[in-house]
Write an enzyme that holds these catalytic residues in place. Structure first.
Site, PDB file in Angstrom:
ATOM      1  N   GLY A  94       0.574  -1.442  -0.016  1.00  0.00           N
ATOM      2  CA  GLY A  94      -0.099   0.109   0.043  1.00  0.00           C
ATOM      3  C   GLY A  94       0.807   1.538  -0.264  1.00  0.00           C
ATOM      4  O   GLY A  94       0.049   2.413  -0.140  1.00  0.00           O
TER       5      GLY A  94
ATOM      6  N   CYS B 123     -12.503  -1.823 -28.950  1.00  0.00           N
ATOM      7  CA  CYS B 123     -14.104  -0.943 -29.276  1.00  0.00           C
ATOM      8  C   CYS B 123     -14.910  -0.601 -28.145  1.00  0.00           C
ATOM      9  O   CYS B 123     -15.967  -1.472 -28.742  1.00  0.00           O
ATOM     10  CB  CYS B 123     -14.430  -2.075 -29.889  1.00  0.00           C
ATOM     11  SG  CYS B 123     -13.589  -2.162 -31.864  1.00  0.00           S
ATOM     12  N   GLU B 124     -14.586  -0.166 -27.263  1.00  0.00           N
ATOM     13  CA  GLU B 124     -15.811   0.502 -26.154  1.00  0.00           C
ATOM     14  C   GLU B 124     -14.273   1.949 -25.448  1.00  0.00           C
ATOM     15  O   GLU B 124     -13.236   1.814 -26.074  1.00  0.00           O
ATOM     16  CB  GLU B 124     -15.914   0.110 -25.163  1.00  0.00           C
ATOM     17  CG  GLU B 124     -15.048  -0.966 -24.384  1.00  0.00           C
ATOM     18  CD  GLU B 124     -15.468  -2.156 -23.931  1.00  0.00           C
ATOM     19  OE1 GLU B 124     -15.767  -1.886 -22.910  1.00  0.00           O
ATOM     20  OE2 GLU B 124     -15.708  -3.033 -23.668  1.00  0.00           O
TER      21      GLU B 124
ATOM     22  N   ARG C 254      -4.575   0.179 -16.299  1.00  0.00           N
ATOM     23  CA  ARG C 254      -5.370   1.246 -15.395  1.00  0.00           C
ATOM     24  C   ARG C 254      -6.316   1.961 -14.829  1.00  0.00           C
ATOM     25  O   ARG C 254      -6.764   2.995 -14.520  1.00  0.00           O
ATOM     26  CB  ARG C 254      -3.860   1.108 -14.653  1.00  0.00           C
ATOM     27  CG  ARG C 254      -3.077   0.398 -13.364  1.00  0.00           C
ATOM     28  CD  ARG C 254      -1.898   0.999 -13.007  1.00  0.00           C
ATOM     29  NE  ARG C 254      -2.096   0.698 -11.727  1.00  0.00           N
ATOM     30  CZ  ARG C 254      -2.316   2.072 -11.410  1.00  0.00           C
ATOM     31  NH1 ARG C 254      -1.872   3.474 -11.845  1.00  0.00           N
ATOM     32  NH2 ARG C 254      -2.512   2.620  -9.739  1.00  0.00           N
TER      33      ARG C 254
ATOM     34  N   PRO D 286       5.608  -4.455  -0.430  1.00  0.00           N
ATOM     35  CA  PRO D 286       5.296  -3.741  -1.196  1.00  0.00           C
ATOM     36  C   PRO D 286       4.915  -4.695  -2.389  1.00  0.00           C
ATOM     37  O   PRO D 286       5.849  -5.527  -3.120  1.00  0.00           O
ATOM     38  CB  PRO D 286       6.132  -3.162  -1.645  1.00  0.00           C
ATOM     39  CG  PRO D 286       7.620  -4.304  -0.741  1.00  0.00           C
ATOM     40  CD  PRO D 286       6.968  -4.847   0.256  1.00  0.00           C
TER      41      PRO D 286
END
Ligand code: LLP
Length: 401
Positions: free
Chosen positions: A218, A328-329, A298, A260
């Site tokens: 995190g 295709c979106e 992401r 990590p």
């Protein structure tokens, strides 16, 4: 990284391509060790899910890290890459008990996150030493998808059920030798870390056989110049305070584990694409690159920010573009981004693409996943081939043939 090397990699191996600078991983590993060195007994376990190419895992294993694995496949790959079985911590969530059995038989460390599967584990293997993942009931993390330690989350044993765990231990059914938390990724507020650290050390007081505390991952790294990041010094101070209090009160030493992903490998990764077209439309210009969210998910999934550089014209006058892919979106890497003036054929590089870049890629739209390359001692090495049409078809069964 030197733009020349990024361009050289694209020229030599084609685009799109993931490039990782191993020196950056090594530096991040050293940096974290330096911060953690005030703690006497600790181990860094790299979160395999963030970047799992075998050459990278071997490199990280040689640096001296252990592994955080969440699937039996990550366990097996970790073993193949030279991680010792007692350096692999397997933390599954919602997997079949068959998989947990397999991991236990392989001899890796087992970290369970539900009372239900601990009961199955006891039925199958009797009283064993295991560690457990606790849900600390804390909202932390950069976005909803990656906040996993809050009361509504599916992860970890909720505080309300810790009594059941203690009861099993008192009855000699299981030995809990360690506690684990992972509250989220991209934790921007240090007090969220602090809350988690305090909570887990306080829960640890009830566990008589405890030898280790695992604080998960995190750590927030900056994705752009003024972006926030975890203040590591404060973080380690908080851990050290709680540890010292615990150790002096109970007169015993604990080992600490850190897991990590992003901190070690985000920065090392560069995703290089080529511009197919500059498309002008309704008062905006699109940079259309030879990739899509099938390669770097992401931005589409979380709205994550990746710095974008035109390697072919780095110093050029800035213009505003939407950077889009060919899927295709809706497939947008960046909206209204200021980038040096760009033309067809230019090389466009996405930074901070090492963590959760390739590992979250897919074959959507029947697209091949890209090659991976690493830079080691100033030399480029291919560490994964671009998929071919045969790779895409392999494993499929044609019942009409
Ligand atoms: N330990 C456990 C048990 C985890 O589930 C994770 C990440 C880590 C450690 C490492 O966290 P890190 O240091 O990388 O923040 N795909 C998302 C991130 C998902 C993180 C999942 N768990 C993203 O691209 O932002």
């Amino acid at each position: 990284m030197d733009i020349k090397i990024l361009k050289e990699a694209a020229l030599k191996f084609g685009t799109p391509i993931y490039l990782y600078d191993l020196k950056i991983i090594e530096n991040q590993f050293k940096k974290l060790n330096k911060e953690l060195s005030v703690l006497e007994n600790y181990k860094i376990h790299f979160a395999a899910k963030s970047l799992s190419n075998i050459s990278i895992l071997k490199f990280i294993s040689k640096l001296g890290a252990g592994l955080d694995a969440v699937s039996i496949e990550e366990v097996k790959i970790g073993l193949k890459c030279g991680f010792n079985k007692n350096e692999i911590l397997y933390t599954p969530n919602g997997v079949s008990f068959e998989e947990i059995k397999e991991a236990f038989k392989l001899g890796v460390k087992i970290n369970l996150d539900s009372i239900e599967c601990i009961k199955d584990f006891i039925n199958e293997f009797g009283s064993q030493s295991i560690t457990v993942r606790i849900n600390p009931g804390i909202y932390a993390g950069g976005n909803e998808n990656v906040s996993v330690g809050h009361p509504e989350s599916k992860f970890g044993i909720p505080e309300t059920r810790i009594n059941e765990l203690l009861d099993m231990e008192i009855k000699g059914k299981i030995k809990i030798t360690g506690l684990h938390i992972h509250t989220g990724s991209d934790i921007t507020k240090n007090n969220q870390f602090k809350e988690g650290i305090k909570k887990i050390f306080s829960i640890a007081r009830d566990f008589k056989n405890i030898k280790s505390i695992d604080l998960g991952g995190g750590i927030k790294i900056p994705y752009y110049d003024d972006d926030t990041s975890t203040n590591l010094n404060d973080y380690v101070k908080e851990v050290s305070n709680e540890l010292n209090k615990f150790e002096s009160e109970f007169n015993k030493k604990l080992k600490l584990i850190f897991e990590p992903g992003k901190f070690l490998v985000s920065d090392c990764g560069f995703f290089i694409t080529k511009v197919n077209y500059i498309k002008s439309s309704n008062a905006k210009d699109f940079i259309q690159v030879d990739s899509g969210f099938n390669h770097l998910l992401r931005p589409t999934l979380y709205g994550s920010y990746h710095e974008i550089v035109n390697l072919s014209n780095p110093e050029g006058k800035k213009k505003e573009y939407d950077v889009v892919g060919y899927i295709c979106e809706k497939d947008t890497f960046a909206y209204k981004r200021k980038i040096s003036e760009t033309k067809k054929g230019d090389l466009i590089c996405f930074k901070n693409a090492g963590a959760y870049g390739f590992t979250m890629s897919s074959n959507y739209n029947s697209r091949s996943r890209p090659a991976e390359v690493c830079l080691l001692d100033n030399k480029l090495h291919k560490i994964r081939e671009t998929e071919t049409i045969d790779d895409l078809l392999s494993g499929q069964i044609d019942i009409f043939n």
